[in-house]
Design a protein around this motif. Structure first.
Motif, PDB file in Angstrom:
ATOM      1  N   PRO A   1       0.841  -1.198   0.000  1.00  0.00           N
ATOM      2  CA  PRO A   1       0.000   0.000   0.000  1.00  0.00           C
ATOM      3  C   PRO A   1       0.878   1.249   0.000  1.00  0.00           C
ATOM      4  O   PRO A   1       1.913   1.298   0.678  1.00  0.00           O
ATOM      5  N   LEU A   2       0.471   2.256  -0.741  1.00  0.00           N
ATOM      6  CA  LEU A   2       1.300   3.450  -0.890  1.00  0.00           C
ATOM      7  C   LEU A   2       1.627   4.090   0.460  1.00  0.00           C
ATOM      8  O   LEU A   2       2.754   4.535   0.694  1.00  0.00           O
ATOM      9  N   ALA A   3       0.647   4.140   1.354  1.00  0.00           N
ATOM     10  CA  ALA A   3       0.865   4.782   2.651  1.00  0.00           C
ATOM     11  C   ALA A   3       1.918   4.037   3.460  1.00  0.00           C
ATOM     12  O   ALA A   3       2.713   4.661   4.180  1.00  0.00           O
ATOM     13  N   GLN A   4       1.962   2.718   3.361  1.00  0.00           N
ATOM     14  CA  GLN A   4       2.954   1.962   4.113  1.00  0.00           C
ATOM     15  C   GLN A   4       4.357   2.244   3.602  1.00  0.00           C
ATOM     16  O   GLN A   4       5.305   2.361   4.388  1.00  0.00           O
TER      17      GLN A   4
ATOM     18  N   LEU B   1       2.034  11.499   4.203  1.00  0.00           N
ATOM     19  CA  LEU B   1       1.387  10.240   4.580  1.00  0.00           C
ATOM     20  C   LEU B   1      -0.133  10.283   4.413  1.00  0.00           C
ATOM     21  O   LEU B   1      -0.691   9.435   3.705  1.00  0.00           O
ATOM     22  N   PRO B   2      -0.846  11.241   5.030  1.00  0.00           N
ATOM     23  CA  PRO B   2      -2.299  11.261   4.799  1.00  0.00           C
ATOM     24  C   PRO B   2      -2.666  11.524   3.342  1.00  0.00           C
ATOM     25  O   PRO B   2      -3.670  10.993   2.851  1.00  0.00           O
ATOM     26  N   LEU B   3      -1.839  12.310   2.647  1.00  0.00           N
ATOM     27  CA  LEU B   3      -2.129  12.586   1.236  1.00  0.00           C
ATOM     28  C   LEU B   3      -2.030  11.321   0.398  1.00  0.00           C
ATOM     29  O   LEU B   3      -2.914  11.018  -0.414  1.00  0.00           O
ATOM     30  N   ILE B   4      -0.931  10.581   0.578  1.00  0.00           N
ATOM     31  CA  ILE B   4      -0.762   9.375  -0.240  1.00  0.00           C
ATOM     32  C   ILE B   4      -1.729   8.287   0.208  1.00  0.00           C
ATOM     33  O   ILE B   4      -2.152   7.449  -0.613  1.00  0.00           O
ATOM     34  N   ALA B   5      -2.115   8.284   1.498  1.00  0.00           N
ATOM     35  CA  ALA B   5      -3.123   7.331   1.952  1.00  0.00           C
ATOM     36  C   ALA B   5      -4.445   7.593   1.243  1.00  0.00           C
ATOM     37  O   ALA B   5      -5.134   6.659   0.826  1.00  0.00           O
TER      38      ALA B   5
ATOM     39  N   LEU C   1      -7.747   5.912  -5.589  1.00  0.00           N
ATOM     40  CA  LEU C   1      -7.348   5.389  -6.895  1.00  0.00           C
ATOM     41  C   LEU C   1      -7.194   3.875  -6.925  1.00  0.00           C
ATOM     42  O   LEU C   1      -7.445   3.243  -7.962  1.00  0.00           O
ATOM     43  N   TYR C   2      -6.770   3.286  -5.808  1.00  0.00           N
ATOM     44  CA  TYR C   2      -6.426   1.859  -5.840  1.00  0.00           C
ATOM     45  C   TYR C   2      -7.218   1.018  -4.838  1.00  0.00           C
ATOM     46  O   TYR C   2      -6.956  -0.185  -4.717  1.00  0.00           O
ATOM     47  N   GLY C   3      -8.163   1.634  -4.140  1.00  0.00           N
ATOM     48  CA  GLY C   3      -8.996   0.880  -3.213  1.00  0.00           C
ATOM     49  C   GLY C   3      -8.240   0.266  -2.052  1.00  0.00           C
ATOM     50  O   GLY C   3      -8.646  -0.778  -1.519  1.00  0.00           O
ATOM     51  N   GLU C   4      -7.141   0.887  -1.626  1.00  0.00           N
ATOM     52  CA  GLU C   4      -6.344   0.346  -0.524  1.00  0.00           C
ATOM     53  C   GLU C   4      -7.031   0.619   0.818  1.00  0.00           C
ATOM     54  O   GLU C   4      -7.638   1.673   1.017  1.00  0.00           O
ATOM     55  N   ALA C   5      -6.907  -0.334   1.732  1.00  0.00           N
ATOM     56  CA  ALA C   5      -7.514  -0.184   3.054  1.00  0.00           C
ATOM     57  C   ALA C   5      -6.719   0.822   3.880  1.00  0.00           C
ATOM     58  O   ALA C   5      -5.492   0.908   3.768  1.00  0.00           O
ATOM     59  N   PHE C   6      -7.429   1.579   4.713  1.00  0.00           N
ATOM     60  CA  PHE C   6      -6.773   2.549   5.589  1.00  0.00           C
ATOM     61  C   PHE C   6      -6.437   1.876   6.917  1.00  0.00           C
ATOM     62  O   PHE C   6      -7.299   1.256   7.545  1.00  0.00           O
TER      63      PHE C   6
END
Length: 276
Positions: A82-85, A233-237, A243-248
């Motif tokens: 995930p992008l945020a990670q 971090l919050p922006l990319i989350a 865009l990619y349906g990643e879990a928060f």
């Protein structure tokens, strides 16, 4: 810093869009080609051709070997995590830089630095192992990237005493270009029209991110820049969710916040100490 935040987010989106279609080495090669052209034109336009020369080529070479490895791990992580990670784990770079500076530059290990390290590594634990899961190999790639970035930062600090930022950027692109070509020659493919757009975007945003952060550091205190950089971090989350349906993952934000606090503890100085 607004320009830097936008640049990092666009670079990550470009890397995610190319993941699996264009090899990481080809992405790094293309980034170096675009960067070399832009930096060379800037130096020629300003008629500061002396910036093409350096007396510290060996240090540039070492810096860029570390930086290339760091970029490789970061781009691999972008395609698998995930992008945020990825962005959260990248925030460990100041921790490794602190350790390396203490070990190799003989900087004093103060109480503030110890507190920063403890908070930082607690944050890493929360990000990597919030529920007892096995740490993924992709996460280790990003942590390794952060270590290599920290080695690069230490070398950059040494270079900044003698070389102009444009010189550092020029040699970064000039040295990393043949490395990317050599490592990825067997996996190069001809990009499609949209892939050319993403490759160009990555090359330009890599330069603009560096340019914006450098100028932010010159015009404000490090603590302000560090705090604003955390907004990545919050922006990319949000980008990952939309865009990619990643879990928060709330634990990721908690862990990254601890790393931010630790970094601020280390860089913030009392007002009296800031007086000339």
């Amino acid at each position: 810093m607004s320009g830097a935040l936008l640049s990092f987010c666009l670079m990550a989106v470009g890397a995610r869009e190319l993941a699996g279609a264009i090899s990481t080495f080809q992405i790094l090669f293309s980034r170096s080609v675009i960067g070399l052209v832009v930096v060379t034109l800037v130096i020629l336009q300003t008629r500061r051709t002396a910036l093409f020369k350096t007396q510290r080529f060996s240090l540039h070479l070492g810096r860029n070997l570390f930086h290339f490895c760091g970029q490789y791990g970061w781009f691999v992580g972008i395609g698998l995590l995930p992008l945020a990670q990825v962005f959260a784990l990248e925030f460990t770079t100041p921790l490794w830089t602190l350790i390396i500076a203490c070990l190799f530059l003989k900087e004093a290990l103060t109480l503030k630095k110890v507190v920063a390290l403890v908070l930082g590594f607690v944050g890493v634990y929360l990000i990597l192992n919030p529920g007892g899961e096995i740490v993924s190999p992709a996460a280790l790639y990003v942590i390794a990237a952060a270590v290599f970035y920290s080695l690069s930062h230490v070398a950059t600090k040494a270079l900044s005493a003698t070389d102009d930022p444009l010189t550092v950027l020029f040699y970064m692109c000039a040295i990393q270009l043949p490395i990317g070509l050599l490592m990825g020659a067997g996996s190069f493919v001809w990009p499609g029209p949209l892939q050319w757009v993403w490759l160009t975007l990555i090359g330009l945003t890599a330069l603009s991110a560096h340019f914006c952060i450098t100028h932010a550091m010159r015009s404000s205190e490090v603590s302000v820049v560090v705090t604003l950089d955390f907004l990545r971090l919050p922006l990319i989350a949000a980008v990952g969710v939309v865009l990619y349906g990643e879990a928060f993952n709330p634990m990721l934000v908690l862990g990254a916040s601890l790393m931010l606090i630790g970094n601020l503890v280390n860089v913030v100085r009392p007002r009296a100490a800031r007086q000339p």
